[in-house]
Design an enzyme around this catalytic site. Structure first.
Site, short mmCIF file in Angstrom:
data_model
loop_
_atom_site.label_atom_id
_atom_site.label_comp_id
_atom_site.label_asym_id
_atom_site.label_seq_id
_atom_site.Cartn_x
_atom_site.Cartn_y
_atom_site.Cartn_z
N LYS A 108 0.83 -1.20 0.00
CA LYS A 108 0.00 0.00 0.00
C LYS A 108 0.87 1.26 0.00
O LYS A 108 1.96 1.27 0.58
CB LYS A 108 -0.92 -0.03 1.23
CG LYS A 108 -2.00 1.04 1.26
CD LYS A 108 -2.92 0.82 2.45
CE LYS A 108 -3.94 1.94 2.58
NZ LYS A 108 -4.85 1.73 3.73
N SER A 167 -9.40 2.64 2.85
CA SER A 167 -8.37 3.27 2.05
C SER A 167 -7.50 2.28 1.28
O SER A 167 -6.68 2.68 0.44
CB SER A 167 -7.47 4.14 2.94
OG SER A 167 -6.81 3.35 3.93
N SER A 192 -10.41 0.07 6.71
CA SER A 192 -9.69 0.31 5.45
C SER A 192 -9.16 -0.94 4.77
O SER A 192 -8.75 -0.88 3.61
CB SER A 192 -8.53 1.28 5.68
OG SER A 192 -9.02 2.58 5.90
#
Length: 488
Positions: free
Chosen positions: A100, A175, A199
């Site tokens: 990520k 996210s 997320s």
């Protein structure tokens, strides 16, 4: 939008035989096993995933930075180690993974979707990335996020929007939206993500993959470009993993949690307990205070409950204490900290979407004052004790991931009143984070053409209990993960 170094890098020689054409549909566990026994090489697998990325990423925009030569070099080194010292291979040896965009990979920009961070080059790997490297993983690239990793919608002015492979008008989640899309569409065998309010679990839900938020402290979280972490980030946020299957998520967890002395919040806790797979009493949470559960959500819960009951679990309809209170605690802690730090950076960024979303969420939180902040932390301690007592009676919770079907884009941009409704819909996600618990999303099939699934929750550091129950639900679920790859 996507920055890929050396897209036309020459193919490296492979030591193994002909690579099966469907290798990108394999899970991390199978790829690792085939590399270990010499049936395929890491170079071949890496090249196959590069080809898959070329085929689908231009449309989906999940991977926004990739250094292909660096990945191939890691694959060559993995193959050389297997030939030279196979006893030194880790559990993810040669397996392609993604990282990520909000954690550090040495020599790459940790942009976190923020234009001002475009040149924020990490001097070293974060602890979780270092663990993945030690396990032998090959880092394919970096996955997209919303700005500051702070929305359930993955789009930003630096890298653009990441599309849901099932339906483009539906959010890809956030996210860890890029991570979930990369896993769902076969661009990686395993994806790293982070979770402070859902997320990992929410993107897993809307993209139809498995997503594990471990107990905070299970996986090290520190990285060099972040020098200060407020208390809420330390207590609520977790590093985790997404994949198309439960056993691959477990493999990723074992690799990510291996070491972490550089992180003061890391705990060297055992992962395996003797009763992990034992059928236990399950609290099926199909009511959330002041919130209506969508029919699709209730159907998924019923399906999962039947699977667990058939395996010997005793499922009862019970509501745990204070889900709504946990949401208020999260808002009081996190949004006070946002006002102390992130809000000024959001305002300076001058991006209408993230600014509208953060301001609406702040309007739902108590006034920014020390008393509200300290009181929320004290209330959290009381609520955690109540939940610990609840887990004594019900060691496993079966509950919604979200109270509604996957959202269309922009649901968080309609003002504070709509934001309050959205927060209530996401309260099963937020409550788990506010109480520093592990949560796992496991898909159950499709509802109206979109992925559906449930969330499993257990006491702190009992991730294996979640994974064992998830295997049962996964076994009985409609086999659909490959459908996302076909659509992509």
């Amino acid at each position: 939008m996507t920055r890929i170094s050396n897209p036309g890098a020459p193919a490296a020689s492979a030591s193994a035989g002909t690579l099966p054409p469907d290798v990108c549909r394999w899970g991390a566990t199978d790829i690792a096993a085939r590399i270990r026994d010499g049936a395929i090489s890491s170079v071949e697998v890496t090249q196959a995933f590069h080809a898959r990325i070329d085929a689908v990423n231009p449309r989906l925009n999940a991977i926004v930075h990739a250094d292909r030569e660096r990945a191939l070099q890691m694959a060559r080194e993995a193959d050389a180690l297997r030939a030279r010292a196979p006893q030194e291979m880790g559990c993810l040896h040669g397996v392609p993974v993604t990282i990520k965009l909000n954690v550090d990979v040495a020599g790459e920009a940790t942009t976190n979707g923020v234009p001002a961070f475009a040149d924020r080059i990490a001097p070293a790997d974060s602890a979780v990335v270092a663990n993945l490297r030690r396990a032998g993983a090959v880092i394919l690239g970096r996955t997209n996020v919303p700005p500051f990793s702070f929305r359930w919608f993955t789009e930003n002015p630096l890298h653009g929007r990441t599309l849901n492979p099932w339906r483009t008008e539906i959010t890809s989640g956030g996210s860890s939206g890029g991570a979930a899309v990369a896993a769902a569409s076969g661009m990686c065998a395993l994806a790293h993500g982070t979770d402070i309010a859902g997320s990992i679990r929410y993107p897993a839900y809307v993209n139809g993959v498995v997503g594990l938020r471990p107990t905070p402290g299970r996986v090290p979280a520190c990285h060099p470009t972040t020098t200060t972490r407020f208390l809420g980030l330390q207590l609520f946020s977790a590093q985790g993993v997404l994949a198309r299957g439960v056993r691959d998520v477990e493999l990723g967890l074992r690799a990510m949690a291996a070491e972490g002395a550089s992180d003061p919040t890391w705990i060297s806790a055992p992962l395996d307990f003797p009763d992990d797979g034992a059928p236990v009493r399950v609290a099926c949470v199909d009511e959330i205070p002041d919130t209506r559960l969508a029919p699709e959500v209730k159907a998924a819960l019923s399906q999962a409950a039947r699977s667990l009951e058939a395996a010997g679990y005793r499922v009862e309809r019970v509501v745990p204490p204070g889900i709504d209170e946990a949401l208020e605690i999260w808002l009081a802690v996190v949004m006070n900290e946002v006002r102390m730090g992130m809000l000024s950076a959001v305002e300076a960024m001058q991006d209408a979407s993230i600014l509208s979303s953060v301001r609406s969420m702040a309007a739902c939180a108590p006034a920014p004052e020390l008393h509200a902040y300290a009181t929320a932390l004290a209330r959290r301690d009381v609520l955690r004790r109540e939940w610990n007592e609840f887990f004594e009676r019900y060691p496993l919770l079966l509950m919604p991931t979200s109270c509604r079907a996957p959202m269309p884009w922009g649901e968080d941009l309609q003002g504070p009143e709509k934001m309050r409704e959205l927060l209530a819909d996401q309260s099963p996600l937020i409550a788990v984070a506010a109480l520093s618990l592990p949560g796992l999303h496991v898909p159950t099939g499709l509802q109206a053409g979109l992925p559906s699934g449930v969330q499993l929750v257990a006491a702190s550091f009992r991730e294996r209990r979640l994974l064992e129950a998830a295997r049962i639900i996964e076994r009985d679920a409609e086999p659909f993960p490959d459908a996302a790859m076909n659509r992509a």
